[in-house]
Design an enzyme around this catalytic site. Structure first.
Site, PDB file in Angstrom:
ATOM      1  N   CYS A   2       0.837  -1.204   0.000  1.00 23.70           N
ATOM      2  CA  CYS A   2       0.000   0.000   0.000  1.00 23.70           C
ATOM      3  C   CYS A   2       0.872   1.254   0.000  1.00 23.70           C
ATOM      4  O   CYS A   2       1.970   1.270   0.515  1.00 23.70           O
ATOM      5  CB  CYS A   2      -0.891   0.036   1.238  1.00 23.70           C
ATOM      6  SG  CYS A   2      -1.999  -1.341   1.354  1.00 23.70           S
ATOM      7  N   ARG A  29       5.052   0.427  -6.120  1.00 21.54           N
ATOM      8  CA  ARG A  29       4.998  -0.401  -4.901  1.00 21.54           C
ATOM      9  C   ARG A  29       4.111  -1.617  -5.088  1.00 21.54           C
ATOM     10  O   ARG A  29       4.145  -2.554  -4.302  1.00 21.54           O
ATOM     11  CB  ARG A  29       4.482   0.429  -3.721  1.00 21.54           C
ATOM     12  CG  ARG A  29       5.388   1.586  -3.305  1.00 21.54           C
ATOM     13  CD  ARG A  29       4.684   2.535  -2.348  1.00 21.54           C
ATOM     14  NE  ARG A  29       4.405   1.965  -1.063  1.00 21.54           N
ATOM     15  CZ  ARG A  29       5.249   2.006  -0.022  1.00 21.54           C
ATOM     16  NH1 ARG A  29       6.416   2.616  -0.164  1.00 21.54           N
ATOM     17  NH2 ARG A  29       4.949   1.467   1.138  1.00 21.54           N
ATOM     18  N   TRP A  80      -2.640  -2.569  -1.735  1.00 20.14           N
ATOM     19  CA  TRP A  80      -2.157  -3.921  -2.057  1.00 20.14           C
ATOM     20  C   TRP A  80      -2.858  -4.828  -1.068  1.00 20.14           C
ATOM     21  O   TRP A  80      -2.594  -4.770   0.140  1.00 20.14           O
ATOM     22  CB  TRP A  80      -0.641  -3.997  -1.907  1.00 20.14           C
ATOM     23  CG  TRP A  80      -0.041  -5.296  -2.348  1.00 20.14           C
ATOM     24  CD1 TRP A  80       0.217  -5.708  -3.631  1.00 20.14           C
ATOM     25  CD2 TRP A  80       0.364  -6.384  -1.505  1.00 20.14           C
ATOM     26  NE1 TRP A  80       0.776  -6.972  -3.634  1.00 20.14           N
ATOM     27  CE2 TRP A  80       0.872  -7.410  -2.343  1.00 20.14           C
ATOM     28  CE3 TRP A  80       0.366  -6.602  -0.139  1.00 20.14           C
ATOM     29  CZ2 TRP A  80       1.372  -8.616  -1.849  1.00 20.14           C
ATOM     30  CZ3 TRP A  80       0.867  -7.791   0.363  1.00 20.14           C
ATOM     31  CH2 TRP A  80       1.351  -8.782  -0.504  1.00 20.14           C
ATOM     32  N   ASN A 104      -1.502   1.857   5.729  1.00 20.72           N
ATOM     33  CA  ASN A 104      -0.574   0.859   5.188  1.00 20.72           C
ATOM     34  C   ASN A 104      -0.105   0.036   6.379  1.00 20.72           C
ATOM     35  O   ASN A 104       0.305   0.586   7.393  1.00 20.72           O
ATOM     36  CB  ASN A 104       0.609   1.534   4.504  1.00 20.72           C
ATOM     37  CG  ASN A 104       1.627   0.514   3.962  1.00 20.72           C
ATOM     38  OD1 ASN A 104       1.279  -0.641   3.752  1.00 20.72           O
ATOM     39  ND2 ASN A 104       2.865   0.928   3.789  1.00 20.72           N
ATOM     40  N   GLY A 105      -0.190  -1.293   6.269  1.00 17.70           N
ATOM     41  CA  GLY A 105       0.246  -2.160   7.364  1.00 17.70           C
ATOM     42  C   GLY A 105      -0.838  -3.173   7.694  1.00 17.70           C
ATOM     43  O   GLY A 105      -1.760  -3.391   6.912  1.00 17.70           O
ATOM     44  N   GLU A 468      17.798 -16.950  -8.751  1.00 14.49           N
ATOM     45  CA  GLU A 468      17.401 -15.601  -9.193  1.00 14.49           C
ATOM     46  C   GLU A 468      16.680 -15.674 -10.535  1.00 14.49           C
ATOM     47  O   GLU A 468      15.657 -15.028 -10.755  1.00 14.49           O
ATOM     48  CB  GLU A 468      18.628 -14.705  -9.266  1.00 14.49           C
ATOM     49  CG  GLU A 468      18.441 -13.368  -9.964  1.00 14.49           C
ATOM     50  CD  GLU A 468      17.442 -12.432  -9.277  1.00 14.49           C
ATOM     51  OE1 GLU A 468      16.919 -12.783  -8.196  1.00 14.49           O
ATOM     52  OE2 GLU A 468      17.165 -11.358  -9.844  1.00 14.49           O
ATOM     53  N   LYS A 472      12.769 -14.482 -11.171  1.00 21.49           N
ATOM     54  CA  LYS A 472      12.407 -13.493 -12.190  1.00 21.49           C
ATOM     55  C   LYS A 472      11.406 -14.073 -13.181  1.00 21.49           C
ATOM     56  O   LYS A 472      10.459 -13.402 -13.592  1.00 21.49           O
ATOM     57  CB  LYS A 472      13.672 -13.040 -12.934  1.00 21.49           C
ATOM     58  CG  LYS A 472      14.534 -12.119 -12.111  1.00 21.49           C
ATOM     59  CD  LYS A 472      13.798 -10.818 -11.827  1.00 21.49           C
ATOM     60  CE  LYS A 472      14.429 -10.009 -10.721  1.00 21.49           C
ATOM     61  NZ  LYS A 472      14.466 -10.677  -9.419  1.00 21.49           N
ATOM     62  N   GLU A 475       8.076 -14.137 -11.386  1.00 17.29           N
ATOM     63  CA  GLU A 475       7.532 -12.799 -11.137  1.00 17.29           C
ATOM     64  C   GLU A 475       7.034 -12.133 -12.407  1.00 17.29           C
ATOM     65  O   GLU A 475       6.016 -11.453 -12.397  1.00 17.29           O
ATOM     66  CB  GLU A 475       8.635 -11.908 -10.558  1.00 17.29           C
ATOM     67  CG  GLU A 475       8.986 -12.139  -9.118  1.00 17.29           C
ATOM     68  CD  GLU A 475       9.856 -11.019  -8.615  1.00 17.29           C
ATOM     69  OE1 GLU A 475      11.030 -10.962  -9.006  1.00 17.29           O
ATOM     70  OE2 GLU A 475       9.364 -10.201  -7.826  1.00 17.29           O
ATOM     71  N   HIS A 491      17.882 -36.127  -7.356  1.00 17.59           N
ATOM     72  CA  HIS A 491      17.310 -36.602  -6.074  1.00 17.59           C
ATOM     73  C   HIS A 491      15.812 -36.301  -6.002  1.00 17.59           C
ATOM     74  O   HIS A 491      15.314 -35.836  -4.994  1.00 17.59           O
ATOM     75  CB  HIS A 491      18.040 -35.923  -4.903  1.00 17.59           C
ATOM     76  CG  HIS A 491      19.489 -36.254  -4.833  1.00 17.59           C
ATOM     77  ND1 HIS A 491      19.957 -37.512  -4.510  1.00 17.59           N
ATOM     78  CD2 HIS A 491      20.591 -35.516  -5.116  1.00 17.59           C
ATOM     79  CE1 HIS A 491      21.273 -37.522  -4.550  1.00 17.59           C
ATOM     80  NE2 HIS A 491      21.699 -36.326  -4.921  1.00 17.59           N
ATOM     81  N   LYS A 595       6.513  -3.899  -4.515  1.00  9.18           N
ATOM     82  CA  LYS A 595       7.937  -3.572  -4.582  1.00  9.18           C
ATOM     83  C   LYS A 595       8.561  -3.585  -3.196  1.00  9.18           C
ATOM     84  O   LYS A 595       9.715  -3.942  -3.034  1.00  9.18           O
ATOM     85  CB  LYS A 595       8.128  -2.186  -5.207  1.00  9.18           C
ATOM     86  CG  LYS A 595       9.573  -1.774  -5.376  1.00  9.18           C
ATOM     87  CD  LYS A 595      10.296  -2.688  -6.348  1.00  9.18           C
ATOM     88  CE  LYS A 595      11.733  -2.306  -6.527  1.00  9.18           C
ATOM     89  NZ  LYS A 595      12.474  -3.309  -7.318  1.00  9.18           N
TER      90      LYS A 595
HETATM   91  C1  AGP Z   1      12.601  -9.526  -6.278  1.00  9.91           C
HETATM   92  O1  AGP Z   1      12.479  -9.347  -7.683  1.00  9.91           O
HETATM   93  C2  AGP Z   1      11.248  -9.478  -5.616  1.00  9.91           C
HETATM   94  N1  AGP Z   1      10.578  -8.260  -5.924  1.00  9.91           N
HETATM   95  C3  AGP Z   1      11.300  -9.752  -4.128  1.00  9.91           C
HETATM   96  O2  AGP Z   1      11.693 -11.099  -3.942  1.00  9.91           O
HETATM   97  C4  AGP Z   1      12.268  -8.860  -3.327  1.00  9.91           C
HETATM   98  O3  AGP Z   1      13.609  -9.186  -3.631  1.00  9.91           O
HETATM   99  C5  AGP Z   1      12.041  -9.133  -1.835  1.00  9.91           C
HETATM  100  O4  AGP Z   1      10.716  -8.766  -1.503  1.00  9.91           O
HETATM  101  C6  AGP Z   1      13.016  -8.365  -0.936  1.00  9.91           C
HETATM  102  O5  AGP Z   1      12.844  -6.995  -1.153  1.00  9.91           O
HETATM  103  P1  AGP Z   1      13.974  -5.993  -0.604  1.00  9.91           P
HETATM  104  O6  AGP Z   1      15.229  -6.284  -1.362  1.00  9.91           O
HETATM  105  O7  AGP Z   1      13.424  -4.634  -0.878  1.00  9.91           O
HETATM  106  O8  AGP Z   1      14.141  -6.269   0.862  1.00  9.91           O
END
Ligand code: AGP
Length: 600
Positions: A2, A29, A80, A104-105, A468, A472, A475, A491, A595
């Site tokens: 949010c 965000r 969000w 937010n929270g 990674e 990606k 996501e 395994h 974000k």
């Molecule tokens: C990464 O592409 C994601 N958006 C997510 O895993 C992110 O890395 C994670 O939420 C940690 O965020 P930060 O680096 O802002 O702590």
């Protein structure tokens, strides 16, 4: 996550567009609905909410009702969803008896408060925890005869959980209130004291003011508008009136544009060579000497966690001290054994990830040394760590982390290798070579699209890159993708291999190459399709491999082994981007993602 923007204004002109523009800077965000509320000069409360993108909210306020409002007290919110599905009734601001709030929270005791309010005769229209806040404030005004400000203070004392709340009331139209605990909140006032803003972060403020003040945990801010201008006071958690530092807002509106790229995601991937260089140039080795510590623990989430996994190989190989890497959300609840002779490193792009922030607070409670590597200056993690290094990646607007990952691993490498021994030219040149290979990347995307799922495998430092790459792909394209140590496939996961499963093999020309190629052969032998990411000097070996089954190969620049993660990391970013783009995904704002994850 949010986002909140609010303003108390003395301006005589319409500030609707200013608020909407600031809310659009919060889009990065991640959100699924949005809304604004305003109390105009005649103390009338207006509110509109919409599901979907900000464009829909803009359409909803394209009316005389909204365009005729001058000055006023405004709150805007991008939601969000946490409690309650994506629906207009659950969007903020929430309103009760002339009180409007945005939050937010997460309010952890909302159910008991809601039950209390229902018993008092209140009816709830939403499924959210946040609606409790508006009703509680209104309830305190109505039943305890409290003024709006005091009702807000009482509400803040009762709430449990995390919150950044802004509140206005049509009974007190010249007041804007902000309350902060656990979720980020910042304020600023313009030079003429005619506009006072409260927002979630510096990016939202970047179009509103050159200065910014970050509130601390438990802070309560009241802004008051008079004919002479706007004044404000901040009260700390112990009830004392305090001053908080005013600092330049280092994020200016100009540096959060696409600069001609079709998306922030592509722009930020294409900045990865520049960011690697900038991180190298700005790194000061005097800031920390890891070798002084008995051990190192790296703690993070998501992509930042993978950067930490990579650092483990470098720290143990090059500095020879034991190194742990932990997911923050696990670390903080397993009652970890800590030693004051250790260094605890927290890596975070946003600097607001609640899991990482709370893990760091736990370590600080045990009087251990905390080092933060953060991309957002002024963020909570940046401000609370004992030692903070800001990665100079610049604002990262795409929800998926890309350039900040490159800056993080460069920073971590420079903590392990003397700066003068890192061949930054080799790294920069190699990354730029991958970035220039646009055509091949689009070909590769076509090879992957249509697979039922995707594996990413690698050994040694290529394993975090496999993780990674898989993240990606998930996501950005929403395809099922999993990263595994290459040696682990046999395994169990190999049971999933067939001709509809694509395996991306991360195989640079390093000491793990032969074993990784063997694992790849095990997959090809079972009709799995393989995309081999290999170093260019491996090309002559490809003939005997590509004759077996569906194998595509992408050759990447050969460079010193330690630097391979930079090149293969950029490659997996580009692959995920091209796959997602080819199937029409919103690469900047993927569904369901935020974000900055400021809730648990
Ligand atoms: C990464 O592409 C994601 N958006 C997510 O895993 C992110 O890395 C994670 O939420 C940690 O965020 P930060 O680096 O802002 O702590």
């Amino acid at each position: 996550m949010c986002g909140i923007v609010s303003v108390l204004s003395l301006d005589e002109d319409c500030i609707l567009d200013r608020i909407l523009g600031a809310m659009e800077r919060l889009e990065y965000r991640g959100y699924d609905s949005a809304g604004i509320a305003c109390i105009d000069a005649s103390a009338k409360l207006h509110r509109v909410r919409s599901v979907g993108r900000m464009a829909k909210l803009r359409d909803a306020v394209r009316t005389d009702q909204w365009s005729s409002i001058n000055g006023g007290a405004w709150i805007g919110h991008t939601r969000w969803a946490t409690h309650g599905q994506v629906a207009e009734r659950n969007a903020h601001p929430h309103v009760c008896d002339g009180v409007a709030i945005a939050h937010n929270g997460i309010i952890e005791n909302y159910q008991s408060l809601k039950n209390e309010l229902i018993s008092a005769g209140y009816e709830f229209e939403s499924d959210t925890d946040s609606e409790v806040i508006a009703k509680l404030i209104a309830y305190y005004v109505k039943t305890r005869g409290l003024q709006f400000e005091e009702a807000c203070r009482e509400c803040m004392h009762v709430l449990q959980g995390t919150f950044a709340i802004v509140a206005i009331s049509q009974n007190v139209p010249n007041t804007l209130i902000g309350m902060k605990l656990g979720s980020p909140m910042a304020i600023c006032i313009d030079g003429q004291c005619r506009n006072f803003y409260i927002a979630s972060d510096a990016i939202a403020m970047s179009s509103l003011s050159n200065s910014i003040t970050y509130l601390l945990e438990g802070d309560f801010v009241v802004a008051t508008r008079t004919q002479g201008g706007i004044t404000y006071t901040i009260t700390s958690s112990d009830g004392l009136e305090v001053e908080r530092g005013v600092e330049p807002n280092k994020i200016q509106a100009s540096c959060v544009g696409k600069n001609g790229y079709e998306s922030f995601m592509l722009k930020e991937i294409c900045e990865e060579a520049i960011v690697a260089r900038r991180t190298y140039d700005t790194f000061d080795p005097r800031i920390i000497d890891i070798s002084k510590f008995s051990k190192v623990s790296l703690i993070a989430c998501g992509t930042s966690y993978y950067a930490c996994l990579l650092a483990k190989y470098w720290i143990e190989a090059l500095i020879k001290i034991p190194t742990d890497v932990e997911v923050a959300s696990e670390f903080r609840y397993r009652n970890p054994v800590m030693v004051t002779s250790a260094l605890y490193i927290f890596v975070s792009q946003s600097g607001e990830t609640i899991d990482t922030l709370c893990a760091m607070r736990l370590v600080k409670e045990r009087s251990c040394t905390t080092l933060a590597i953060v991309n957002v200056d002024g963020s909570s993690i940046a401000r609370e760590a004992d030692i903070t290094i800001i990665t100079p990646a610049g604002p990262e607007i795409g929800v998926a982390s890309t350039k900040s990952f490159v800056s993080q691993i460069m920073m971590l490498l420079l903590m392990c290798v003397p700066k003068e021994r890192v061949d930054i030219v080799q790294i920069e040149t190699a990354i730029n070579s991958v970035l220039a290979d646009k055509h091949n990347m689009e070909e590769i995307a076509r090879f992957i699209v249509g697979s039922r799922s995707v594996f990413y495998i690698g050994r040694g430092p290529s394993y975090p890159i496999a993780l990674e790459g898989a993240l990606k792909m998930k996501e950005l394209s929403y395809m099922n993708a999993e990263g595994y140590p290459a040696g682990e496939i046999k395994h169990g996961p190999i049971a999933l291999i067939d001709d509809e499963v694509c395996t991306v093999v991360i195989a640079p020309h390093d000491e793990y190459l032969d074993k990784t190629i063997s694992n790849m052969q095990e997959i090809i032998a079972r009709n799995g399709s393989v995309l081999l990411l290999a170093s260019q000097d491996f090309r002559e070996h490809m003939r005997e491999i590509s004759s077996h089954g569906a194998t595509e190969c992408l050759f990447l620049p050969t460079l010193h082994n330690v630097y391979n993660p930079f090149v293969f990391g950029v490659a997996v970013h580009l692959i995920a981007y091209n796959v997602a783009k080819s199937i029409g995904r919103d690469v900047d704002k993927p569904r369901n993602l935020a974000k900055s994850v400021t809730v648990e």
